[in-house]
Each structure stands twice: as C-alpha cells, then as structure tokens.
Design an enzyme around this catalytic site. Structure first.
Site, PDB file in Angstrom:
ATOM      1  N   ILE A  93       0.870  -1.179   0.000  1.00 58.77           N
ATOM      2  CA  ILE A  93       0.000   0.000   0.000  1.00 58.77           C
ATOM      3  C   ILE A  93       0.906   1.227   0.000  1.00 58.77           C
ATOM      4  O   ILE A  93       1.795   1.323   0.837  1.00 58.77           O
ATOM      5  CB  ILE A  93      -0.819   0.020   1.316  1.00 58.77           C
ATOM      6  CG1 ILE A  93      -1.636  -1.257   1.494  1.00 58.77           C
ATOM      7  CG2 ILE A  93      -1.631   1.290   1.457  1.00 58.77           C
ATOM      8  CD1 ILE A  93      -2.931  -1.266   0.797  1.00 58.77           C
ATOM      9  N   CYS A  94       0.667   2.153  -0.898  1.00 59.71           N
ATOM     10  CA  CYS A  94       1.510   3.362  -0.955  1.00 59.71           C
ATOM     11  C   CYS A  94       1.229   4.266   0.238  1.00 59.71           C
ATOM     12  O   CYS A  94       0.086   4.673   0.477  1.00 59.71           O
ATOM     13  CB  CYS A  94       1.250   4.150  -2.226  1.00 59.71           C
ATOM     14  SG  CYS A  94       2.069   5.762  -2.211  1.00 59.71           S
ATOM     15  N   VAL A  95       2.284   4.616   0.966  1.00 60.60           N
ATOM     16  CA  VAL A  95       2.117   5.379   2.207  1.00 60.60           C
ATOM     17  C   VAL A  95       1.546   6.775   1.989  1.00 60.60           C
ATOM     18  O   VAL A  95       0.676   7.227   2.752  1.00 60.60           O
ATOM     19  CB  VAL A  95       3.447   5.438   3.008  1.00 60.60           C
ATOM     20  CG1 VAL A  95       4.539   6.151   2.223  1.00 60.60           C
ATOM     21  CG2 VAL A  95       3.237   6.113   4.361  1.00 60.60           C
ATOM     22  N   ALA A 103      -2.053   6.561   1.117  1.00 60.22           N
ATOM     23  CA  ALA A 103      -2.787   5.992   2.247  1.00 60.22           C
ATOM     24  C   ALA A 103      -3.016   7.016   3.363  1.00 60.22           C
ATOM     25  O   ALA A 103      -4.107   7.078   3.941  1.00 60.22           O
ATOM     26  CB  ALA A 103      -2.047   4.782   2.791  1.00 60.22           C
TER      27      ALA A 103
END
Lengths: 143, 119, 106, 119, 143, 106
Positions: free
Chosen positions: D77-79, D82
């Site tokens: 998941i891309c921080v 997110a």
C-alpha cells in the site's frame, strides 16, 4: 460555541416526486447497485418515484446477467423487486404512491437494444417526453 | 431556504466533496439552512478520522466537522455503503454519525432543494 | 397561479472525456439553467471544439460557470463563450434557490 | 514469466480490484509469478481490514490476503496515498504492508510486464 | 501452508523505459496530482521516462492555475520540478537517464490551446510520432 | 534479430460514456492487440453505434474481449463483431505474456 444539531425532521404527510437517474453501466462501477438501494428505501416512505435508465444506464436492466466468472455479486434480481413494488403501487389502493420505470428510446436504440432485451417491463420514452418528466420532479438523485 | 446536500465521493479522489463543502458553507453563511449532509457511495470516506493530508493541503474530514458544529449540520454516513468500505465507528470522525439510507429520503422530504455532488 | 417549473442542471465533467454535457443538452427542458462546475467548466471556453455545443444552445438555456473552478484550471484569462455568466459559490447557492429543483448530471 | 500488478481503485466502487485479482489469480495458477501487487490512489483502500461486505458478496480485502499468502505475493500500500485517505496501520489487513512509491518503480524493474488496473 | 514472500528485489543496474500517461484534467480528480508523484520517484531511480500529456491531460500543465477560491492544493509548481529534472538529465553527464515531456498536438489543438499556454517546455508530437514512442516503452503507468 | 515490438492495449470504459476507446484507436500502433475488459466490452457487440469504430479497424489491430465481463453484463447471447476473439482471465494472462508491454487506457 456549537450550534444545536437536529437529527430528526418532521416529514409526516409530505409526499414528493423523486427521480432516480441511472446513467452508468452495471459492474464496471458500483453506482448501479447502490442507486438501486436508494430506490428501494424510497418505497418504504411511499414516495412517488420515476426510475429512469438513460445512456449506459439502460445496460443495467439487460436480462441474462451472469457474474459467476467475473466473481462479482449479481444484483440484477433486485430490479425484479422494483418491478413488484411498482405493480403493488399500481394495484393496491392502500399504497399511496405512483411509480414509473422509464427508458430513453435513443439511449436504448443507439446500443442496439430493444425492450425485449430487458428483464423488467419498462415505458420507453422519447427524449422530449423524458425531458418533461424530469422537469416535473422535486428531488433528483443521480449517481 | 432549506437545502439537503448529498455527497457521493470520498475526499481528494474527486472534487465532489470540495464542491459540496464550499456550496454548503456559502449556503449557511448566506442565511440558508443545511440541516443535513448525507454521505453515500465512496462519500462515506469523508468521515474517516484517520485521514492525514499533507500539511499544505486542506483536511476535508476536519473541515466538514467544523462547519457542522458551527452551523448545526447533521453529517450522516450511510451504514450499508460504509460497512462494505470498512468505514466503521472505530474510525468515525467527530461530528459524523452512521445511520440508514432512509435519512436521505427524509432529507429530500424535509428540505426545499436537494443537491447531489458526485463523480 | 404558479408559473412553469424551471430546473437547474449541473454538469461537472469535461465535454471531451465524457458524454455528460451532451446528455444534459439533449434532456434538459428548454428554459432550464445549466451550471458548469469542476471539469465541466472546459465547455465554456471559447475557441475550443466543445464550445460549439454550448454556443449553439444559448437560446434554449441560461448558461453559468463556476468562477473558482475556472481560476483553479488556469483559464481566468481565457475568453468565455458569449452569454455564459460567471458565478461564485454564493451565486451557485442563489441559482439553486431560484430554480424549482436541481439535477446533477454525474 | 514475472508480472507486476498495480491497482488504482478501491474495492467495490470500480471493478479494477476485481479484475486485478482475477488476473493475478490466473497468472499464479498458470505458473507465472506475481512477486508484488502495488496499491495506489484509492487502491490503498483494498487493505482496510474493517471492510465488511454483505454475506452474499465477495470480500476483496480477504481474497487478496489469501491469494498473497498462498502464492507469496507482496501486497504493498503506498504510504503517501494511504495517509491522505486515512488508511493506516490501525486498520491494515493481514497480508498487506505500507511502504513507499519507490516499490512501484522497483516492481517495474524486477518484472517482465507491468499491468495497471484502474478507473 | 503459506508461500514465502520476498519484499526486496535485486534491480541493481536495471534501466527501463517508463511512460507516464496523463489523460485526465487536474482538480476534478486526484489522478493528475498523484501521477506526478510517480514521475518524481522514478527520477530517484534514474530511469528513462516519457511524461505524456494526452486528451484532457494537456490541461494539467496550463499556466496560471489559482486554486485559492476552490480551496484545493495548487500542485502545478511541481511540473516545474519535473522540468528541472529533465534539464538536469539533459545537461549533467553524471545523470544516466533520458527524460522527455511530450504533448499530443491533436489533443492540444482540439482544446484551443498552444504550447504558449503551458507552464513548462514540452515537445509537441503528432499522433503517429506519439504512437511510435508509446510502442517503444517497457513500463506504461497510467491513471 | 528481435522482431518489431508489439504492445497489448486494454480498454475498460464504455465507448458511449468516455473517449477512452477512441484515444486508444488513435494512438495504438498498427499491429498492436486491443483487449476490451469491464465496461469496455460494450464496444464489441455487433449492431450497436460503437461497433463501427472497432469493425473499421480489424485490419490494424487484433481485438479480444474478456468473456467473464460479457457474461456479467448479460451479453453472452449477443453477436460479437467479426474478428473479435473471446478470452478468459487465463487468456488475458497469455496475451500479456505474448506482447512486449501493456498499456492500460484508464
């Protein structure tokens, strides 16, 4: 200082003309499915409703949908529930609401479809008739 | 005049939440009433308190909560749409509450105009 | 006796990307107002391919465009089609109050 | 062959996550490798463990986690995407991890094909 | 039994041709902004990149964007960073990557725009040139 | 010597709602494969207004359509345009492996 928030409104006896505008194809996005849930809830409130299928929305009611291989939920049977609600409203004198399920003719024909392709009975309207009907609405919910 | 507002998309991804917020703010500041904003479809994500935008960006979750507190607006997240998307009480921001879709129909009945913002 | 009902239609999609404006122009009743917002504002810029769609219907509809969305997109200096009025969010609210109902073309 | 998969939309709202899942499943079951699936934009919402679809609907968050465990797929998941959307460790489903956008470029470099699924 | 999951890959010395396809207008949705963050990160990996603006994507680089009244974040200055990265790549012999910022002519002209309207320097390509360039890519990231 | 590179393009949007297919057909290089998925499958149905766009280009491109998405939409009994091949998810994977790179038209 915060203002007071009312969470209940007195809507006793109020009846309006609701139109549900469906312009998107099913499955590619969730709009068709969740819009259908809006239509259903309006029945519980005995509101007049026009459920309109325009543009790619006409694809929503194409019969024979089979989502097994795509792994998604087939929600098309719910249109049958809508159709029954409409029939009940038409036939039961104790139900005080008018429902219409309408399809724009141009949208249908452009996509190579006929009313035979649909899983439910619909009124096929010309664009001008639909424009008049839209113009008579109080609340238009679209998605 | 009384306006009902419906928001169909989450914050950031589509402009819908921004436009709805600006519209609602202009309405209440212009002397109108917005008794309720109803969040449906991905709109339920507007109530996620974990949302943490970059420092130089707007925080829509917070903005909605503040506007609601200042002007008495009922911010309602649709429970069915929310469950599917994992938008639950555990992460519900201040000023929002989770309730049923009937609250949308009720809003249509209780107000003079219903305005929908979406994708 | 109450006059004829008139509606406000909003269009928030680019006329190049989607069929939204086209459908609105086909199905809105003459006499309605149309407000272009968000990516819908591109249809109001003179000299673009989509402008003709709007310009051809200024007799049927009252066109408005949301100024903040024009500015955000760097189009504040561009010429708008004749007959399109710029409003801000307060003007948007006034339009909603003025017309009998609102249809958002999503 | 090695495939990198990118998912740009959340579960349910768009079919992207469904199609990506079916594609990834067919790939690994067909003897190919999918070392990583990268979730960006609203795609980060695929990792929300609170997601609770109706009983007769598919649970994409769970399906992704199970497929990943069975076939050794790194679900990232891309921080940045997110944080903005409030998709944080507190609600991160099993099988997913949060990391940087560099992991997407790395995936493009480490695989033979990159396939993007979105709106 | 669960399979082992590798979280690190050996990509030492690998260089590929990346294309970033931008087809959506800014602000109406977040795709333009977050796609830009993908472009920036690829610079850190010294990858060849074509940043392409097609269809409504050409609106992303229109100069003079002012988001104050709309209340959104103005991310257009970041395109200037992209332009600098490209200039550095062109001029610095120690940076081993080629960047191109391209616009499709038809998309630009259809929208009544010229290269003068853009905040950054771009190559304006005919559709056929762009098609050739696309066809030469290894990794195409779109949004 | 390696042959000319060939790409696979995917289109997932309805040709009636968006300009996605049109852009793909304009910018994909002749010799490419085009796979219609999700709402993109509507372009493969014979006898509809969009079908002509695809039918006119069967010399330039190899067209494929994702069967599960056809079935989901109730179109399994409809006639497809001549020259469009139906694939399942395994066929999708094989196409990705066969072509040199993939471009998703989103």
């Amino acid at each position: 200082m915060n203002a007071e928030i009312a969470t209940e409104f007195d809507t006793e006896g109020v009846q309006k003309n609701f139109m549900f505008v469906n312009r998107k194809a099913p499955y590619g996005s969730i709009y068709a499915l969740e819009a259908l849930e809006m239509v259903l809830i309006s029945a519980a409130f005995e509101q007049n409703a026009v459920i309109a299928f325009i543009d790619d929305g006409v694809y929503q009611i194409v019969k024979g949908q089979d989502t097994k291989a795509a792994g998604m939920k087939n929600f098309s049977p719910t249109f049958g529930v809508i159709e029954m609600e409409k029939e009940d409203a038409d036939e039961d004198p104790d139900i005080d609401m008018v429902w219409r399920i309408v399809v724009e003719r141009d949208s249908m024909e452009q996509r190579g479809l006929t009313a035979e392709d649909f899983s439910i009975a619909v009124e096929v309207l010309d664009s001008a008739e639909l424009a008049d009907l839209m113009n008579a609405q109080d609340v238009v919910l679209s998605a | 005049m009384k306006f009902g507002v419906m928001v169909n998309e989450g914050p950031f991804t589509h402009q819908a939440s921004d436009t709805a917020y600006r519209f609602t703010k202009a309405a209440v500041e212009g002397g109108h009433q917005v008794p309720r904003v109803f969040f449906y479809f991905d709109g339920v994500n507007n109530g996620n308190k974990l949302s943490e935008p970059q420092a130089d960006d707007r925080n829509l979750v917070k903005l909605w909560g503040e506007l609601a507190a200042a002007h008495g607006i009922d911010l309602v997240i649709c429970v069915a749409a929310a469950l599917r998307r994992g938008m639950k009480d555990e992460i519900l921001a201040e000023g929002f509450r989770i309730s049923g879709l009937g609250q949308l129909v009720e809003l249509g009945l209780a107000t003079d105009r219903t305005v929908v913002f979406g994708d | 006796m109450k006059g004829e009902r008139k509606m406000l239609h909003t269009v928030n999609k680019s006329p190049y990307e989607r069929n939204t404006l086209e459908s609105c122009l086909r199905l809105a009743k003459a006499g309605s107002a149309i407000l272009l917002i968000e990516d819908g504002v591109y249809a109001a810029i003179a000299g673009s391919a989509a402008a003709d769609q709007v310009a051809a219907r200024t007799d049927d509809f009252t066109f408005h465009v949301l100024g903040p969305d024009i500015e955000a997109r760097g189009l504040a200096d561009k010429q708008l089609i004749d007959g399109v009025a710029v409003v801000d969010y307060t003007g948007f609210v006034e339009l909603v109050a003025e017309y009998d109902a609102v249809q958002s073309w999503l």
